[in-house]
Design a protein around this motif. Structure first.
Motif, PDB file in Angstrom:
ATOM      1  N   LYS A 154      94.872  26.897  56.385  1.00 11.78           N
ATOM      2  CA  LYS A 154      94.685  25.722  55.526  1.00 11.78           C
ATOM      3  C   LYS A 154      93.503  24.876  55.976  1.00 11.78           C
ATOM      4  CE  LYS A 154      99.358  25.244  53.708  1.00 11.78           C
ATOM      5  NZ  LYS A 154     100.528  24.365  53.563  1.00 11.78           N
ATOM      6  N   ALA A 155      93.351  24.689  57.277  1.00 16.20           N
ATOM      7  CA  ALA A 155      92.311  23.780  57.750  1.00 16.20           C
ATOM      8  C   ALA A 155      90.988  24.479  58.009  1.00 16.20           C
ATOM      9  CB  ALA A 155      92.770  23.074  59.023  1.00 16.20           C
ATOM     10  N   GLU A 156      91.015  25.775  58.257  1.00 22.12           N
ATOM     11  CA  GLU A 156      89.784  26.446  58.631  1.00 22.12           C
ATOM     12  C   GLU A 156      89.919  27.952  58.430  1.00 22.12           C
ATOM     13  OE1 GLU A 156      89.439  25.244  62.663  1.00 22.12           O
ATOM     14  OE2 GLU A 156      91.275  26.226  63.293  1.00 22.12           O
ATOM     15  N   GLY A 157      88.764  28.611  58.319  1.00 25.11           N
ATOM     16  CA  GLY A 157      88.733  30.063  58.308  1.00 25.11           C
ATOM     17  C   GLY A 157      88.458  30.547  59.728  1.00 25.11           C
ATOM     18  N   ILE A 158      89.101  31.633  60.124  1.00 23.57           N
ATOM     19  CA  ILE A 158      88.964  32.124  61.498  1.00 23.57           C
ATOM     20  C   ILE A 158      88.610  33.601  61.464  1.00 23.57           C
ATOM     21  CG2 ILE A 158      90.151  32.532  63.685  1.00 23.57           C
ATOM     22  CD1 ILE A 158      91.881  30.137  63.156  1.00 23.57           C
ATOM     23  N   ILE A 159      87.555  33.960  62.210  1.00 18.94           N
ATOM     24  CA  ILE A 159      87.174  35.363  62.384  1.00 18.94           C
ATOM     25  C   ILE A 159      87.484  35.747  63.822  1.00 18.94           C
ATOM     26  CG2 ILE A 159      85.253  36.992  62.416  1.00 18.94           C
ATOM     27  CD1 ILE A 159      83.964  35.274  60.239  1.00 18.94           C
ATOM     28  N   LYS A 160      88.224  36.853  64.019  1.00 17.61           N
ATOM     29  CA  LYS A 160      88.597  37.324  65.344  1.00 17.61           C
ATOM     30  C   LYS A 160      88.023  38.714  65.568  1.00 17.61           C
ATOM     31  CE  LYS A 160      92.889  34.642  65.575  1.00 17.61           C
ATOM     32  NZ  LYS A 160      94.375  34.694  65.734  1.00 17.61           N
ATOM     33  N   ILE A 161      87.310  38.868  66.697  1.00 16.56           N
ATOM     34  CA  ILE A 161      86.722  40.158  67.064  1.00 16.56           C
ATOM     35  C   ILE A 161      87.381  40.582  68.371  1.00 16.56           C
ATOM     36  CG2 ILE A 161      84.602  41.389  67.606  1.00 16.56           C
ATOM     37  CD1 ILE A 161      83.132  39.106  66.068  1.00 16.56           C
ATOM     38  N   LYS A 162      88.182  41.655  68.324  1.00 14.89           N
ATOM     39  CA  LYS A 162      88.929  42.104  69.501  1.00 14.89           C
ATOM     40  C   LYS A 162      88.122  43.156  70.263  1.00 14.89           C
ATOM     41  CE  LYS A 162      93.387  42.956  69.128  1.00 14.89           C
ATOM     42  NZ  LYS A 162      94.660  43.684  68.841  1.00 14.89           N
ATOM     43  N   ASP A 227      78.816  26.412  59.413  1.00 14.10           N
ATOM     44  CA  ASP A 227      79.117  25.521  60.521  1.00 14.10           C
ATOM     45  C   ASP A 227      80.352  26.075  61.226  1.00 14.10           C
ATOM     46  OD1 ASP A 227      79.099  23.333  62.222  1.00 14.10           O
ATOM     47  OD2 ASP A 227      80.371  22.134  60.887  1.00 14.10           O
ATOM     48  N   TYR A 228      80.228  26.422  62.534  1.00 16.85           N
ATOM     49  CA  TYR A 228      81.332  27.110  63.205  1.00 16.85           C
ATOM     50  C   TYR A 228      81.413  26.692  64.670  1.00 16.85           C
ATOM     51  CZ  TYR A 228      77.685  30.003  65.276  1.00 16.85           C
ATOM     52  OH  TYR A 228      76.578  30.422  65.972  1.00 16.85           O
ATOM     53  N   LYS A 229      82.555  27.009  65.275  1.00 15.49           N
ATOM     54  CA  LYS A 229      82.755  26.868  66.717  1.00 15.49           C
ATOM     55  C   LYS A 229      83.205  28.222  67.252  1.00 15.49           C
ATOM     56  CE  LYS A 229      84.173  22.033  66.287  1.00 15.49           C
ATOM     57  NZ  LYS A 229      85.290  21.056  66.465  1.00 15.49           N
ATOM     58  N   GLU A 230      82.800  28.538  68.499  1.00 15.02           N
ATOM     59  CA  GLU A 230      83.132  29.843  69.067  1.00 15.02           C
ATOM     60  C   GLU A 230      83.868  29.692  70.388  1.00 15.02           C
ATOM     61  OE1 GLU A 230      79.356  31.512  71.221  1.00 15.02           O
ATOM     62  OE2 GLU A 230      78.727  30.378  69.444  1.00 15.02           O
ATOM     63  N   GLU A 231      84.728  30.656  70.675  1.00 11.85           N
ATOM     64  CA  GLU A 231      85.408  30.692  71.961  1.00 11.85           C
ATOM     65  C   GLU A 231      85.842  32.126  72.237  1.00 11.85           C
ATOM     66  OE1 GLU A 231      89.191  28.759  72.269  1.00 11.85           O
ATOM     67  OE2 GLU A 231      89.690  29.098  70.164  1.00 11.85           O
ATOM     68  N   VAL A 232      86.026  32.420  73.532  1.00 13.23           N
ATOM     69  CA  VAL A 232      86.511  33.735  73.957  1.00 13.23           C
ATOM     70  C   VAL A 232      87.807  33.528  74.725  1.00 13.23           C
ATOM     71  CG1 VAL A 232      86.051  35.789  75.347  1.00 13.23           C
ATOM     72  CG2 VAL A 232      84.191  34.707  74.071  1.00 13.23           C
ATOM     73  N   ILE A 233      88.845  34.261  74.324  1.00 14.51           N
ATOM     74  CA  ILE A 233      90.117  34.171  75.022  1.00 14.51           C
ATOM     75  C   ILE A 233      90.566  35.572  75.432  1.00 14.51           C
ATOM     76  CG2 ILE A 233      90.820  32.110  73.739  1.00 14.51           C
ATOM     77  CD1 ILE A 233      92.709  33.929  72.103  1.00 14.51           C
ATOM     78  N   LYS A 234      91.416  35.630  76.457  1.00 15.44           N
ATOM     79  CA  LYS A 234      92.002  36.898  76.863  1.00 15.44           C
ATOM     80  C   LYS A 234      93.405  36.982  76.304  1.00 15.44           C
ATOM     81  CE  LYS A 234      92.778  40.001  80.746  1.00 15.44           C
ATOM     82  NZ  LYS A 234      92.679  40.214  82.214  1.00 15.44           N
ATOM     83  N   LYS A 235      93.720  38.091  75.654  1.00 13.22           N
ATOM     84  CA  LYS A 235      95.032  38.273  75.048  1.00 13.22           C
ATOM     85  C   LYS A 235      95.565  39.625  75.494  1.00 13.22           C
ATOM     86  CE  LYS A 235      97.382  37.355  70.694  1.00 13.22           C
ATOM     87  NZ  LYS A 235      97.219  37.015  69.265  1.00 13.22           N
ATOM     88  N   HIS A 239      90.303  41.187  74.914  1.00 14.92           N
ATOM     89  CA  HIS A 239      89.663  39.885  74.746  1.00 14.92           C
ATOM     90  C   HIS A 239      89.406  39.656  73.264  1.00 14.92           C
ATOM     91  CE1 HIS A 239      88.956  40.631  79.013  1.00 14.92           C
ATOM     92  NE2 HIS A 239      88.666  39.348  79.155  1.00 14.92           N
ATOM     93  N   GLN A 240      89.262  38.387  72.888  1.00 12.22           N
ATOM     94  CA  GLN A 240      88.943  38.044  71.504  1.00 12.22           C
ATOM     95  C   GLN A 240      87.797  37.042  71.467  1.00 12.22           C
ATOM     96  OE1 GLN A 240      92.491  36.628  69.509  1.00 12.22           O
ATOM     97  NE2 GLN A 240      92.977  38.656  68.723  1.00 12.22           N
ATOM     98  N   LEU A 241      86.761  37.398  70.713  1.00  9.89           N
ATOM     99  CA  LEU A 241      85.716  36.441  70.370  1.00  9.89           C
ATOM    100  C   LEU A 241      86.133  35.804  69.054  1.00  9.89           C
ATOM    101  CD1 LEU A 241      82.939  35.085  70.456  1.00  9.89           C
ATOM    102  CD2 LEU A 241      81.959  37.176  69.489  1.00  9.89           C
ATOM    103  N   ILE A 242      86.344  34.485  69.058  1.00  9.67           N
ATOM    104  CA  ILE A 242      86.885  33.784  67.887  1.00  9.67           C
ATOM    105  C   ILE A 242      85.842  32.814  67.341  1.00  9.67           C
ATOM    106  CG2 ILE A 242      88.707  32.247  67.066  1.00  9.67           C
ATOM    107  CD1 ILE A 242      90.500  33.345  69.268  1.00  9.67           C
ATOM    108  N   LEU A 243      85.603  32.897  66.050  1.00 10.02           N
ATOM    109  CA  LEU A 243      84.741  31.947  65.345  1.00 10.02           C
ATOM    110  C   LEU A 243      85.600  31.133  64.391  1.00 10.02           C
ATOM    111  CD1 LEU A 243      82.603  34.031  66.377  1.00 10.02           C
ATOM    112  CD2 LEU A 243      81.297  33.512  64.315  1.00 10.02           C
ATOM    113  N   LYS A 244      85.614  29.824  64.582  1.00  8.66           N
ATOM    114  CA  LYS A 244      86.366  28.928  63.709  1.00  8.66           C
ATOM    115  C   LYS A 244      85.377  28.125  62.886  1.00  8.66           C
ATOM    116  CE  LYS A 244      90.234  28.349  66.935  1.00  8.66           C
ATOM    117  NZ  LYS A 244      91.034  27.366  67.704  1.00  8.66           N
TER     118      LYS A 244
END
Length: 774
Positions: A154-162, A227-235, A239-244
């Motif tokens: 609802k608030a944002e679109g999210i792209i996840k690259i595993k 317009d986006y924000k990026e972060e990398v998390i370990k799951k 790992h996931q590169l996430i673009l919000k």
């Protein structure tokens, strides 16, 4: 002297040749390693400039591939991943399946060994390659790109690259066309990852591929910069590169005719707050976690309620907020609701409560006339207890608070007007007994007031005026029976037909709010089976048949319309077949197709039948029929229509595109029916050429949406495919797949003339929307 000069020149050339030849072509002995494991200690290679050529035999020895030498044609065949790769000595290209790829150097044959460029070997194997100090290294990229997903929250679109390891990546925003490019180094893309079609007004699609050995590239094709924000998390182990990305407000419009504002965004607008600032005379609407991307941000309105509107974006508490500010002339309430046709669009209507001006009664016509300052959608409720009819006016105020009107009439006792609560003004008509009624809205041309007319079917009305518009009650012996209600449609022309078992008089009435045509037939029984009542089609939104009254016996047939339509009665005053003909109003905006040249391409034809359904339906016949219907609609709207074929004739693909380019068409629309090996495959889809953007995407999206609204088959969206007619046309070009012939149910639909007409109308509406967009 001359001989001495010649000797100097010759000596200089010999020196240059001796210096250059080792650089451009030299044979060397290398050690070859695969992932640091020695596989060959004396590998004879050849260097030509920056290129290195290695024996093709290393593919068989080191990578366990099947390599076959065809001496007669000097060709080496390599079998890899179910593909056959062919390289011919002396040529600088390779055939990979059905594709041809250019090489960095020619294939060589020296000392009985075939030498191929090492960079090509690296590419087909998916290994990185490097060499120095007579050592050749092949490395398998250490990370895998396992999955790419898009989540629409609802608030944002999210792209996840595993990825299997911490990603080493870089992101670049490019223009012309707008796109976001993500390169993940030291990685390889696993098989089976497909492109993702999004079409949300912000992102068109997400593509992925192995850009080069060791580099996976993910490309976001955009409608505008992102317009986006990026972060990398370990799951877990991955790992996931996430673009919000924040959704964007992309459009703001004002419809002066309706007094309605609209705000469009790339996602649903569910989170907002409104505030009225009395001292500044401003109504503020705030949208948190949004960004603003509009062409205009200031609007002069100059209406009775709103002077101007300003849109702005600011930061608050680290969050991006879009503010819509209304400069008001008079205080109002802002009625905000979601557009029922578009989840990403809000409709904002400034409202002041409407004044109820007066109530009058016309005893001769049996009409109660209720005047209001503005049009109001009233709600009427008949109450058996007390025999009264209650008419409520929402968002309306009666400033006298209450009033009673005495009526000197044999049937109406009194009319009462009162403010029922703060939002509803109520009119109560006290009757001696309940009667049937109809509501009609009119406008007083002299005063400008809006009038809600309550038409009461009083007992004497049916007998008082013996003319063409008066119902004459039949005797019991003459009682009639409805037989059927039919609707016939041809193009934009619609004909209504009501059939009876015997001739009868009838009365036709025209009402608004909602727009409808009502046929009352006296002395007639309305009992019909559902199969005897036509389904709505064309301009008809709904069909209703009822026993309007039993004493006197009256059958009523109601045809509901989307807007006011002029009609013509072609039947006699007394008949057993009531015929009404009318033509759907052509929206004036549709007429801007005048001057537009449109190529309608009916796919396949002649010796090429296209897909064939389980029951033998040929695609070429379906395509031609829908294309002809579409062409007729476009011509009626003023377009200059060219058809690639008008009969069952074979036309080559290049002839189709060449004709469209030669005519300099504004758009190219190719009509097809789909097929799939899975016979349960179902729905509609529209294709564009990969990498298309701008007008082509707009056309595809609008046609896909309006076609879906018309035929209601599963919406498979806008897709991308390398199709000849889409690649080789110079104008916005789309290919529409209208259902699956391989699906038996849809094959039946594609044979139905009504469905074919709906398909043509759906595509037509999308073309109209494309040319009418602001």
């Amino acid at each position: 002297m001359l001989n001495q000069r010649r000797l100097i020149i010759l000596f200089t050339l010999l020196v240059l040749i001796c210096y250059i030849l080792p650089v451009f072509a030299s044979n060397m002995m290398f050690k070859a390693f695969i992932n640091d494991k020695l596989i060959e200690s004396n590998l004879k290679v050849k260097q030509e400039g920056e290129n290195l050529l290695v024996p093709v035999g290393i593919l068989a020895d080191g990578f366990d591939l099947k390599v076959e030498w065809k001496n007669l044609i000097k060709t080496v065949n390599i079998k890899f991943n179910d593909k056959l790769i062919k390289l011919r000595v002396g040529e600088n290209k390779a055939q990979i399946g059905d594709r041809v790829k250019r090489l960095s150097s020619q294939v060589k044959l020296e000392e009985g060994k075939v030498l191929i460029p090492v960079d090509f070997m690296s590419e087909i194997l998916g290994y990185k390659v490097s060499w120095d100090d007579n050592t050749l290294h092949f490395f398998k990229p250490s990370s895998k790109v396992k999955e790419i997903t898009y989540e629409n929250q609802k608030a944002e679109g999210i792209i996840k690259i595993k990825t299997t390891k911490q990603p080493d990546y870089e992101i670049n925003q490019l223009t012309n066309p707008d796109r976001l490019v993500i390169d993940i180094h030291n990685s390889r893309l696993v098989k089976g990852i497909e492109d993702i079609a999004i079409n949300n007004g912000l992102i068109f699609q997400i593509r992925s591929g192995q850009f080069k050995t060791g580099v996976t590239r993910i490309v976001l094709d955009l409608y505008q910069p992102l317009d986006y924000k990026e972060e990398v998390i370990k799951k877990g182990k991955n790992h996931q590169l996430i673009l919000k990305m924040n959704p964007q407000i992309t459009n703001f419009k004002y419809d002066s005719n309706k007094g309605l504002f609209s705000i469009s965004a790339t996602d649903e607008l569910t989170n907002y707050e409104t505030k009225f600032i009395k001292d500044d005379k401003k109504m503020i609407v705030k949208f948190p976690n949004m960004t603003l991307d509009v062409v205009e941000d200031e609007f002069e309105i100059n209406s009775k309620l709103v002077e101007s509107v300003n849109l702005s974006q600011f930061e608050e508490g680290g969050a991006s907020i879009v503010k819509v500010s209304f400069k008001v002339n008079k205080w109002f309430e802002l009625n905000i609701k979601k557009d029922p046709k578009d989840n990403n669009r809000l409709l904002l209507r400034p409202q002041r409560r409407v004044g109820l001006v007066s109530v009058d009664y016309d005893s001769q016509e049996g009409e109660v006339k209720i005047k209001t300052e503005q049009p109001v959608t009233s709600q009427a409720v008949p109450l058996e207890k007390g025999d009264r009819l209650v008419v409520d006016f929402p968002n309306t105020v009666f400033r006298n608070l209450s009033q009673n009107i005495s009526v000197k009439d044999d049937f109406i006792e009194e009319i009462r007007i009162a403010q029922f609560n703060k939002d509803i003004a109520r009119t109560v008509i006290d009757l001696k007994e309940l009667v049937n009624y109809e509501l009609e809205n009119r406008k007083d041309k002299k005063t400008g007031d809006y009038i809600t007319v309550v038409n009461l079917d009083l007992p004497n009305d049916l007998k008082s005026k013996p003319n063409n518009n008066t119902i004459v009650q039949e005797t019991d012996e003459e009682q009639k029976q409805l037989k059927a209600v039919d609707i016939k449609q041809q193009g934009l022309k619609t004909e209504l037909q009501v059939k009876l078992n015997n001739k009868s008089n009838y009365q036709i009435k025209k009402f608004t709010y909602p727009d409808r045509i009502v046929i009352d037939i006296p002395g007639t029984n309305a009992a019909l089976k559902p199969t005897e009542i036509a389904e709505p089609k064309g301009i008809i939104k709904d069909v209703r048949v009822s026993q309007f009254s039993r004493d006197p016996m009256t059958a009523r047939v109601v045809f509901e319309l989307p807007y006011t339509v002029d009609y013509q009665v072609s039947s006699k005053d007394k008949t057993d077949r009531i015929n009404i003909k009318f033509k759907e109003n052509v929206n004036q905006n549709d007429l801007n197709l005048t001057g537009k040249t449109i190529m309608v391409d009916a796919g396949h034809g002649g010796a090429d039948p296209g897909a064939i359904g389980p029951d033998g339906t040929m695609e070429k016949d379906v395509n031609l029929n829908i294309s002809k219907r579409l062409a007729a609609l476009l011509r009626e709207a003023g377009a200059n229509v060219k058809m690639s074929r008008k009969s069952d004739k074979y036309i080559t693909l290049w002839d189709r595109t060449n004709e469209a380019n030669k005519l300099n068409c504004d758009i190219f629309v190719s009509i097809h029916a789909n097929s799939h090996k899975r016979n349960e495959a179902s729905g509609i889809e529209t294709y564009v050429y990969p990498g298309s953007y701008g007008d082509t995407l707009v056309l595809a999206k609008k046609v896909q949406n309006t076609l879906y609204e018309k035929v209601k088959l599963p919406n498979r969206g806008v897709r991308f495919e390398n199709l000849y007619v889409l690649e080789n046309t110079n104008m916005p070009s789309i290919l529409v797949e209208v259902g699956f012939l391989s699906n038996r149910k849809e094959e039946k639909l594609l044979n139905d003339p009504e469905f074919r007409q709906k398909s043509a109308q759906g595509i037509y509406k999308g073309i109209i929307a494309f040319f009418n967009r602001k």
